[in-house]
Design an enzyme around this catalytic site. Structure first.
Site, PDB file in Angstrom:
ATOM      1  N   TYR A  55     -12.345 -10.450   9.638  1.00  0.00           N
ATOM      2  CA  TYR A  55     -13.415 -10.929   9.085  1.00  0.00           C
ATOM      3  C   TYR A  55     -12.906 -12.648   9.125  1.00  0.00           C
ATOM      4  O   TYR A  55     -13.940 -13.372   8.830  1.00  0.00           O
ATOM      5  CB  TYR A  55     -13.502 -10.613   7.530  1.00  0.00           C
ATOM      6  CG  TYR A  55     -12.531 -10.916   6.577  1.00  0.00           C
ATOM      7  CD1 TYR A  55     -12.345 -12.256   5.907  1.00  0.00           C
ATOM      8  CD2 TYR A  55     -11.704  -9.912   6.343  1.00  0.00           C
ATOM      9  CE1 TYR A  55     -11.231 -12.420   5.104  1.00  0.00           C
ATOM     10  CE2 TYR A  55     -10.672 -10.091   5.238  1.00  0.00           C
ATOM     11  CZ  TYR A  55     -10.419 -11.335   4.834  1.00  0.00           C
ATOM     12  OH  TYR A  55      -9.544 -11.490   3.786  1.00  0.00           O
ATOM     13  N   GLY A  61     -15.346  -7.203   9.739  1.00  0.00           N
ATOM     14  CA  GLY A  61     -14.338  -6.943   8.922  1.00  0.00           C
ATOM     15  C   GLY A  61     -14.847  -7.033   7.195  1.00  0.00           C
ATOM     16  O   GLY A  61     -14.542  -6.620   6.282  1.00  0.00           O
ATOM     17  N   GLY A  86      -5.124  -0.589  19.004  1.00  0.00           N
ATOM     18  CA  GLY A  86      -4.136  -0.940  17.902  1.00  0.00           C
ATOM     19  C   GLY A  86      -3.341   0.463  17.406  1.00  0.00           C
ATOM     20  O   GLY A  86      -3.947   1.289  17.653  1.00  0.00           O
ATOM     21  N   ALA A  87      -2.369   0.121  16.818  1.00  0.00           N
ATOM     22  CA  ALA A  87      -1.707   1.340  16.205  1.00  0.00           C
ATOM     23  C   ALA A  87      -0.935   1.011  14.852  1.00  0.00           C
ATOM     24  O   ALA A  87       0.006   1.744  14.586  1.00  0.00           O
ATOM     25  CB  ALA A  87      -0.635   1.978  17.201  1.00  0.00           C
ATOM     26  N   LYS A 143       0.928  -1.247  -0.043  1.00  0.00           N
ATOM     27  CA  LYS A 143       0.029   0.021   0.001  1.00  0.00           C
ATOM     28  C   LYS A 143       0.545   1.410  -0.169  1.00  0.00           C
ATOM     29  O   LYS A 143       0.165   2.316  -0.552  1.00  0.00           O
ATOM     30  CB  LYS A 143      -0.889   0.086   1.115  1.00  0.00           C
ATOM     31  CG  LYS A 143      -1.985  -1.063   1.171  1.00  0.00           C
ATOM     32  CD  LYS A 143      -3.140  -0.927   2.415  1.00  0.00           C
ATOM     33  CE  LYS A 143      -4.100  -1.790   2.223  1.00  0.00           C
ATOM     34  NZ  LYS A 143      -5.070  -2.019   3.084  1.00  0.00           N
ATOM     35  N   ASP A 163     -10.245   2.282   1.870  1.00  0.00           N
ATOM     36  CA  ASP A 163     -10.406   1.661   3.073  1.00  0.00           C
ATOM     37  C   ASP A 163     -11.394   2.623   3.761  1.00  0.00           C
ATOM     38  O   ASP A 163     -12.239   2.484   4.797  1.00  0.00           O
ATOM     39  CB  ASP A 163      -9.328   1.296   3.643  1.00  0.00           C
ATOM     40  CG  ASP A 163      -8.531   0.087   3.095  1.00  0.00           C
ATOM     41  OD1 ASP A 163      -9.264  -0.578   2.641  1.00  0.00           O
ATOM     42  OD2 ASP A 163      -7.346   0.000   3.203  1.00  0.00           O
ATOM     43  N   ARG A 203       4.629   3.462  19.606  1.00  0.00           N
ATOM     44  CA  ARG A 203       3.396   3.508  18.737  1.00  0.00           C
ATOM     45  C   ARG A 203       2.425   4.582  19.224  1.00  0.00           C
ATOM     46  O   ARG A 203       1.610   5.188  18.397  1.00  0.00           O
ATOM     47  CB  ARG A 203       2.578   2.020  19.239  1.00  0.00           C
ATOM     48  CG  ARG A 203       3.169   0.865  18.610  1.00  0.00           C
ATOM     49  CD  ARG A 203       3.020   0.985  17.163  1.00  0.00           C
ATOM     50  NE  ARG A 203       3.124  -0.369  16.571  1.00  0.00           N
ATOM     51  CZ  ARG A 203       3.103  -0.710  15.051  1.00  0.00           C
ATOM     52  NH1 ARG A 203       2.843   0.435  14.316  1.00  0.00           N
ATOM     53  NH2 ARG A 203       3.276  -1.936  14.851  1.00  0.00           N
TER      54      ARG A 203
END
Length: 275
Positions: free
Chosen positions: A217, A238, A128-129, A68, A105, A157
């Site tokens: 997912y 997801g 999360g990070a 990405k 996204d 993070r």
């Protein structure tokens, strides 16, 4: 005889990707019998050569990790949305040979939340990070009117998430992962952690939870999502994200709108159930 138009998803590993299932379902529904969509195992080192081999039959690419960010120097232009998080998951190949990068996204997250009635929140939590967490912050920059608390495992993070917040115009407060049970006090929690990481937090789901957006997912439902639903909270999964971002990709690559959301979701659910 080669197909009129081609598209594919690239990444490494890629065998697990549901993107071919979703895009092919869209092509069937739209009557695009001369379109194909495949998956290709491509890592960062192999990406430039793969891009060089693309000819006029190619309409677009979907990109997953680790490509990405690596694809950006290979493109002619990227959208403001993609630039905001330095991540491209969609490449559209134009008739005049240009390569245009976008990130579906972020609008995909927003569409998945809208589908569950979440259009604005006064505060939110992010678990999360990683790369998905930065996309979550970008989405929250459009719907969260107050503070976002990010629960992370390290000071580095924490610094990253505050940096993304400054860049995206979001007030980000960071907290230790050990205190992540407090995340659920917010009306919206976005879990961006790998499978199993948030399982232990299921015991901390409150009596009246808000909305949980768990970006996984597979496996589904997660332990956290199961506990959340049992308490009566709204859950976005997801697959919801995957389908909504794929809808936008199909529309950009084919020029046909609207893409068949229901047919794509049905195909994705069937594919997951068969695994």
């Amino acid at each position: 005889m080669s197909a009129t138009r081609r598209a594919a998803v690239l990444g490494s590993p890629i065998a697990h990707s549901l993107s071919p299932v979703l895009h092919r379902a869209a092509y069937r529904e739209l009557g695009l019998s001369d379109w194909t969509y495949d998956r290709h195992e491509v890592d960062e080192a192999a990406l430039p050569a793969f891009m060089e081999r693309l000819d006029a039959t190619w309409a677009g690419l979907s990109l997953t990790m680790p490509l990405k960010r690596a694809v950006i120097p290979l493109l002619d232009e990227i959208s403001p949305t993609a630039a905001s998080v330095e991540a491209v998951n969609t490449v559209v190949l134009t008739a005049d040979g240009r390569r245009l990068g976008d990130n579906t996204d972020i609008p995909g997250m927003l569409a998945a939340l809208r589908e569950r009635g979440v259009r604005q929140v006064e505060r939110a939590s992010v678990l999360g990070a990683g790369a998905t967490a930065s996309s979550a912050l970008a989405a929250l920059s459009r719907i969260c009117t107050g503070e976002v608390t990010a629960y992370v495992r390290s000071r580095a993070r924490a610094d990253e998430m505050r940096g993304w917040g400054e860049r995206l115009g979001v007030t980000v407060r960071t907290a230790a992962w050990e205190d992540a049970g407090a995340a659920f006090e917010a009306p919206l929690t976005i879990a961006t952690t790998p499978a199993g990481t948030a399982d232990a937090l299921a015991a901390a789901v409150p009596e009246r939870p808000g909305t949980l957006f768990d970006v996984l997912y597979e496996p589904w439902p997660t332990t956290l999502a199961t506990a959340w639903a049992a308490r009566g909270g709204a859950v976005v999964g997801g697959l919801d994200l995957l389908v909504h971002q794929a809808v936008l990709q199909v529309e950009q690559m084919t020029g046909r709108s609207p893409a068949p959301l229901a047919a794509m979701r049905t195909a994705g659910e069937a594919a997951l159930a068969a695994r």
